[in-house]
Motif scaffolding. Structure first.
Motif, PDB file in Angstrom:
ATOM      1  N   GLU A  86      49.772  -6.802   4.962  1.00 52.77           N
ATOM      2  CA  GLU A  86      50.058  -5.854   5.083  1.00 52.77           C
ATOM      3  C   GLU A  86      50.831  -4.985   6.310  1.00 52.77           C
ATOM      4  OE1 GLU A  86      46.202  -4.690   2.094  1.00 52.77           O
ATOM      5  OE2 GLU A  86      47.203  -2.912   2.867  1.00 52.77           O
ATOM      6  N   SER A  87      50.596  -5.836   7.122  1.00 49.42           N
ATOM      7  CA  SER A  87      50.745  -5.562   8.682  1.00 49.42           C
ATOM      8  C   SER A  87      52.469  -5.527   9.102  1.00 49.42           C
ATOM      9  CB  SER A  87      49.907  -5.784  10.245  1.00 49.42           C
ATOM     10  OG  SER A  87      50.800  -7.026   9.968  1.00 49.42           O
ATOM     11  N   LYS A  88      52.720  -6.126   8.309  1.00 49.00           N
ATOM     12  CA  LYS A  88      54.205  -6.970   8.311  1.00 49.00           C
ATOM     13  C   LYS A  88      54.999  -6.306   7.461  1.00 49.00           C
ATOM     14  CE  LYS A  88      53.061 -11.981   9.952  1.00 49.00           C
ATOM     15  NZ  LYS A  88      53.901 -12.848  10.213  1.00 49.00           N
ATOM     16  N   ILE A  89      54.496  -5.228   6.736  1.00 51.19           N
ATOM     17  CA  ILE A  89      55.389  -4.547   5.638  1.00 51.19           C
ATOM     18  C   ILE A  89      55.764  -3.159   6.241  1.00 51.19           C
ATOM     19  CG2 ILE A  89      55.134  -3.512   3.440  1.00 51.19           C
ATOM     20  CD1 ILE A  89      53.110  -4.860   2.234  1.00 51.19           C
ATOM     21  N   ARG A  90      54.112  -2.909   7.073  1.00 48.68           N
ATOM     22  CA  ARG A  90      55.460  -1.898   7.421  1.00 48.68           C
ATOM     23  C   ARG A  90      55.911  -2.132   9.187  1.00 48.68           C
ATOM     24  NH1 ARG A  90      49.666  -1.320   6.449  1.00 48.68           N
ATOM     25  NH2 ARG A  90      49.124  -2.453   9.008  1.00 48.68           N
ATOM     26  N   GLU A  91      55.787  -3.438   9.829  1.00 50.68           N
ATOM     27  CA  GLU A  91      56.264  -3.620  11.007  1.00 50.68           C
ATOM     28  C   GLU A  91      58.173  -3.329  10.889  1.00 50.68           C
ATOM     29  OE1 GLU A  91      54.862  -6.989  12.964  1.00 50.68           O
ATOM     30  OE2 GLU A  91      55.807  -7.118  14.487  1.00 50.68           O
ATOM     31  N   HIS A  92      58.194  -3.887  10.082  1.00 50.95           N
ATOM     32  CA  HIS A  92      59.415  -4.632   9.527  1.00 50.95           C
ATOM     33  C   HIS A  92      60.806  -3.113   8.200  1.00 50.95           C
ATOM     34  CE1 HIS A  92      59.223  -7.444  12.057  1.00 50.95           C
ATOM     35  NE2 HIS A  92      58.337  -7.908  11.130  1.00 50.95           N
ATOM     36  N   ASN A  93      59.382  -2.548   7.853  1.00 49.40           N
ATOM     37  CA  ASN A  93      60.261  -1.474   7.343  1.00 49.40           C
ATOM     38  C   ASN A  93      60.309  -1.963   5.986  1.00 49.40           C
ATOM     39  OD1 ASN A  93      62.192  -0.623   8.375  1.00 49.40           O
ATOM     40  ND2 ASN A  93      61.251   0.553  10.177  1.00 49.40           N
ATOM     41  N   LEU A  94      60.234  -3.053   5.395  1.00 50.54           N
ATOM     42  CA  LEU A  94      60.285  -3.604   3.819  1.00 50.54           C
ATOM     43  C   LEU A  94      60.095  -2.670   2.616  1.00 50.54           C
ATOM     44  CD1 LEU A  94      59.589  -6.919   5.386  1.00 50.54           C
ATOM     45  CD2 LEU A  94      61.131  -6.124   5.822  1.00 50.54           C
ATOM     46  N   ASN A  95      60.646  -2.745   2.059  1.00 51.84           N
ATOM     47  CA  ASN A  95      60.900  -2.459   1.046  1.00 51.84           C
ATOM     48  C   ASN A  95      60.277  -3.216  -0.146  1.00 51.84           C
ATOM     49  OD1 ASN A  95      62.788  -4.011   0.123  1.00 51.84           O
ATOM     50  ND2 ASN A  95      63.859  -2.532  -1.141  1.00 51.84           N
ATOM     51  N   PHE A  96      58.517  -3.092  -0.229  1.00 49.11           N
ATOM     52  CA  PHE A  96      58.380  -4.999  -0.364  1.00 49.11           C
ATOM     53  C   PHE A  96      56.820  -4.401  -1.213  1.00 49.11           C
ATOM     54  CE2 PHE A  96      55.412  -9.343  -0.684  1.00 49.11           C
ATOM     55  CZ  PHE A  96      54.557  -9.097  -0.354  1.00 49.11           C
ATOM     56  N   THR A  97      56.874  -4.288  -2.273  1.00 42.72           N
ATOM     57  CA  THR A  97      55.945  -4.511  -3.851  1.00 42.72           C
ATOM     58  C   THR A  97      54.720  -5.082  -3.751  1.00 42.72           C
ATOM     59  OG1 THR A  97      57.375  -5.307  -5.244  1.00 42.72           O
ATOM     60  CG2 THR A  97      56.613  -2.643  -5.870  1.00 42.72           C
ATOM     61  N   PRO A  98      53.861  -5.256  -2.878  1.00 43.94           N
ATOM     62  CA  PRO A  98      52.768  -5.806  -2.919  1.00 43.94           C
ATOM     63  C   PRO A  98      51.982  -6.191  -4.877  1.00 43.94           C
ATOM     64  CG  PRO A  98      51.953  -4.070  -2.144  1.00 43.94           C
ATOM     65  CD  PRO A  98      53.009  -3.944  -2.901  1.00 43.94           C
ATOM     66  N   PRO A  99      52.277  -7.862  -4.680  1.00 41.06           N
ATOM     67  CA  PRO A  99      51.445  -8.044  -6.257  1.00 41.06           C
ATOM     68  C   PRO A  99      50.521  -8.334  -6.709  1.00 41.06           C
ATOM     69  CG  PRO A  99      51.792  -9.941  -4.295  1.00 41.06           C
ATOM     70  CD  PRO A  99      52.293  -9.443  -3.505  1.00 41.06           C
ATOM     71  N   THR A 100      49.479  -8.175  -5.445  1.00 41.55           N
ATOM     72  CA  THR A 100      48.233  -7.659  -6.071  1.00 41.55           C
ATOM     73  C   THR A 100      47.717  -6.421  -5.541  1.00 41.55           C
ATOM     74  OG1 THR A 100      47.183  -8.704  -4.235  1.00 41.55           O
ATOM     75  CG2 THR A 100      47.715 -10.325  -6.211  1.00 41.55           C
ATOM     76  N   GLU A 101      46.629  -6.279  -5.731  1.00 37.03           N
ATOM     77  CA  GLU A 101      46.303  -4.770  -6.136  1.00 37.03           C
ATOM     78  C   GLU A 101      44.454  -4.626  -5.139  1.00 37.03           C
ATOM     79  OE1 GLU A 101      45.224  -2.385  -9.516  1.00 37.03           O
ATOM     80  OE2 GLU A 101      44.321  -1.260  -8.336  1.00 37.03           O
ATOM     81  N   ARG A 102      44.693  -4.439  -3.854  1.00 37.49           N
ATOM     82  CA  ARG A 102      43.451  -4.175  -3.042  1.00 37.49           C
ATOM     83  C   ARG A 102      42.179  -3.404  -3.282  1.00 37.49           C
ATOM     84  NH1 ARG A 102      41.746  -2.649   2.053  1.00 37.49           N
ATOM     85  NH2 ARG A 102      43.580  -2.856   2.678  1.00 37.49           N
ATOM     86  N   ILE A 103      40.842  -3.026  -4.169  1.00 39.30           N
ATOM     87  CA  ILE A 103      39.828  -2.437  -4.279  1.00 39.30           C
ATOM     88  C   ILE A 103      39.000  -2.375  -3.232  1.00 39.30           C
ATOM     89  CG2 ILE A 103      41.400  -1.517  -6.063  1.00 39.30           C
ATOM     90  CD1 ILE A 103      38.550  -2.485  -7.796  1.00 39.30           C
ATOM     91  N   GLU A 104      38.233  -1.752  -2.871  1.00 42.93           N
ATOM     92  CA  GLU A 104      36.488  -1.482  -2.629  1.00 42.93           C
ATOM     93  C   GLU A 104      35.591  -0.946  -3.208  1.00 42.93           C
ATOM     94  OE1 GLU A 104      38.540  -3.610   0.860  1.00 42.93           O
ATOM     95  OE2 GLU A 104      36.371  -2.717   0.747  1.00 42.93           O
ATOM     96  N   MET A 105      34.784  -2.518  -3.344  1.00 48.04           N
ATOM     97  CA  MET A 105      33.929  -1.833  -4.459  1.00 48.04           C
ATOM     98  C   MET A 105      32.044  -2.756  -4.178  1.00 48.04           C
ATOM     99  SD  MET A 105      34.816  -4.856  -7.379  1.00 48.04           S
ATOM    100  CE  MET A 105      36.284  -3.951  -8.688  1.00 48.04           C
ATOM    101  N   LYS A 106      32.107  -1.255  -4.594  1.00 45.07           N
ATOM    102  CA  LYS A 106      29.495  -2.318  -4.452  1.00 45.07           C
ATOM    103  C   LYS A 106      29.794  -3.604  -5.350  1.00 45.07           C
ATOM    104  CE  LYS A 106      28.862   1.448  -1.985  1.00 45.07           C
ATOM    105  NZ  LYS A 106      28.641   1.249  -0.851  1.00 45.07           N
ATOM    106  N   PHE A 107      28.597  -4.112  -4.728  1.00 41.26           N
ATOM    107  CA  PHE A 107      28.665  -4.975  -5.252  1.00 41.26           C
ATOM    108  C   PHE A 107      27.883  -5.422  -6.790  1.00 41.26           C
ATOM    109  CE2 PHE A 107      28.760 -10.277  -4.677  1.00 41.26           C
ATOM    110  CZ  PHE A 107      28.247 -10.934  -5.956  1.00 41.26           C
ATOM    111  N   TRP A 108      27.151  -4.458  -7.086  1.00 40.79           N
ATOM    112  CA  TRP A 108      26.669  -4.079  -8.419  1.00 40.79           C
ATOM    113  C   TRP A 108      27.962  -4.103  -9.529  1.00 40.79           C
ATOM    114  CZ3 TRP A 108      28.122  -0.048 -10.459  1.00 40.79           C
ATOM    115  CH2 TRP A 108      27.793   1.074 -10.076  1.00 40.79           C
ATOM    116  N   ASP A 109      28.627  -3.184  -8.690  1.00 40.58           N
ATOM    117  CA  ASP A 109      30.125  -2.788  -9.836  1.00 40.58           C
ATOM    118  C   ASP A 109      30.924  -4.151 -10.154  1.00 40.58           C
ATOM    119  OD1 ASP A 109      32.743  -0.432  -9.558  1.00 40.58           O
ATOM    120  OD2 ASP A 109      32.153  -1.600 -11.265  1.00 40.58           O
ATOM    121  N   PHE A 110      31.079  -5.004  -8.666  1.00 38.14           N
ATOM    122  CA  PHE A 110      31.664  -6.008  -9.196  1.00 38.14           C
ATOM    123  C   PHE A 110      30.679  -7.317  -9.788  1.00 38.14           C
ATOM    124  CE2 PHE A 110      34.909  -9.490  -8.474  1.00 38.14           C
ATOM    125  CZ  PHE A 110      33.868 -10.819  -8.103  1.00 38.14           C
ATOM    126  N   ALA A 111      29.883  -7.244  -9.384  1.00 37.93           N
ATOM    127  CA  ALA A 111      29.035  -7.964 -10.430  1.00 37.93           C
ATOM    128  C   ALA A 111      29.088  -7.783 -12.562  1.00 37.93           C
ATOM    129  CB  ALA A 111      27.789  -8.260 -10.065  1.00 37.93           C
TER     130      ALA A 111
END
Ligand SMILES: CC1(C)c2ccccc2-c2ccc(C[C@@H](CC(=O)O)C(=O)C(=O)O)cc21
Ligand SMILES: [Zn+2]
Length: 328
Positions: A86-111
């Motif tokens: 992600e840092s390289k997207i900002r550093e070179h202000n590229l119009n890059f579409t991330p291929p995956t989504e990153r989310i934070e979850m509680k473990f019970w929710d993931f399980a």
């Protein structure tokens, strides 16, 4: 299909156009094992007991013992989880579409989501460094790892410090597309089955990595499902080594070796734990340089050029001017 009485269906593996041979599966007591590791060649170790105390790390146990913190989970609309910086997207202000989504979850929710997951739904990949927020039982399990054996490997191969143990939990069919890492890796399989396809650093010219400044740095541009041979002609000549890891198996994955990893389809979820070590001081350099050393040299040249030219779009034309008609 079974290997050592284990159950996975080879017919469920993704079929690719290139040939492969098997990665050796050896006992950790076999002298060939230590020789292969010292030669930075991959080997599957079948009996290290490295993470034997983690054999009970299934969803229920983890849910009860892993701790209240949030966990990083990647979501993908297809099977691929192509890493991006992600840092390289900002550093070179590229119009890059991330291929995956990153989310934070509680473990019970993931399980819970994993228990109810059905083929066709978004695939999930929990990827989280083990840290001291885990419960007491897991601390005890961690302390019971075969640290004697792995410490000896670190010492004998003159590696640097252990940088992290990444806990990985993936839905069946997940693919981590072919890439390399700049660290030595002992990859321990705990639950479920994973198929590894490896290519030596000498395959660099056949796998056409993204530029070093690109968010997909260290990843190949070649999509194994739809290889564009016109753009990547040398991919035609590639061949690899493969192995299926089951519970208790440990793969030595040498630094700079390319690897494509799939969680076996239609099977169970997979739980893995990797051990990443920085490399040690290179010691006496011998010539000609080895493939992985040339990869490091090429990385440094690209980094230096970005630093010098400032505009990443000037790097290609300058390298072409340097090489075309002069070195080709
Ligand atoms: C794809 C994913 C979840 C990811 C997303 C975003 C940032 C980092 C990573 C990351 C890092 C390591 C792995 C484990 C393994 C591949 C595998 O087991 O699938 C591997 O490549 C290794 O151990 O070197 C997997 C991932
Ligand atoms: Zn990797």
């Amino acid at each position: 299909m079974s290997e050592n009485g284990k159950t996975f269906e080879e017919s469920h593996f993704h079929l690719y156009d290139f040939p492969t041979v098997s990665i050796p599966r050896l006992s950790h007591l076999n002298p060939d094992t230590d020789r292969l590791i010292s030669e930075m060649k991959p080997v599957v170790l079948t009996d290290t007991e490295l993470v034997a105390s983690a054999q009970k790390w299934n969803l229920d146990y983890l849910e009860k013992n892993i701790g209240p913190g949030s966990y990083t989970v990647y979501l993908s609309n297809n099977k691929k989880f192509k890493y991006f910086d992600e840092s390289k997207i900002r550093e070179h202000n590229l119009n890059f579409t991330p291929p995956t989504e990153r989310i934070e979850m509680k473990f019970w929710d993931f399980a819970e989501r994993l228990r109810n997951w059905k083929d066709g739904e978004k695939r999930m990949y929990l990827q989280q460094p083990l840290n001291d927020t885990v419960g007491k039982n897991m601390v005890d399990d961690f302390l019971s790892f075969n640290w004697n054996w792995i410490a000896r490997q670190k010492k004998e191969n003159n590696w640097g410090p252990l940088t992290s143990n990444l806990l990985l939990i993936s839905t069946p069919g997940n693919i981590t597309p072919v890439h390399y890492d700049e660290q030595e890796n002992f990859f321990a399989q705990i639950h479920g089955y994973k198929r590894f396809i490896l290519f030596s650093p000498d395959c660099y010219d056949k796998l056409y990595p993204h530029p070093v400044w690109h968010p997909h740095d260290r990843q190949s541009q070649v999509d194994f499902d739809v290889p564009q041979y016109d753009k990547f002609p040398k991919f035609h000549d590639i061949s690899g080594q493969e192995a299926v890891l089951g519970p208790g198996d440990v793969l030595y994955l040498p630094m700079y070796w390319w690897h494509h990893v799939e969680t076996v389809q239609h099977g169970d979820y997979a739980v893995s734990l990797n051990f990443w070590y920085k490399s040690g001081p290179s010691g006496k350099i011998t010539y000609p340089l080895q493939g992985f050393q040339k990869m490091a040299v090429m990385r440094n040249i690209e980094k230096m050029l970005v630093e010098t030219l400032k505009d990443v779009n000037e790097v290609g034309p300058l390298l072409q001017a340097l090489v075309e008609g002069r070195y080709t």
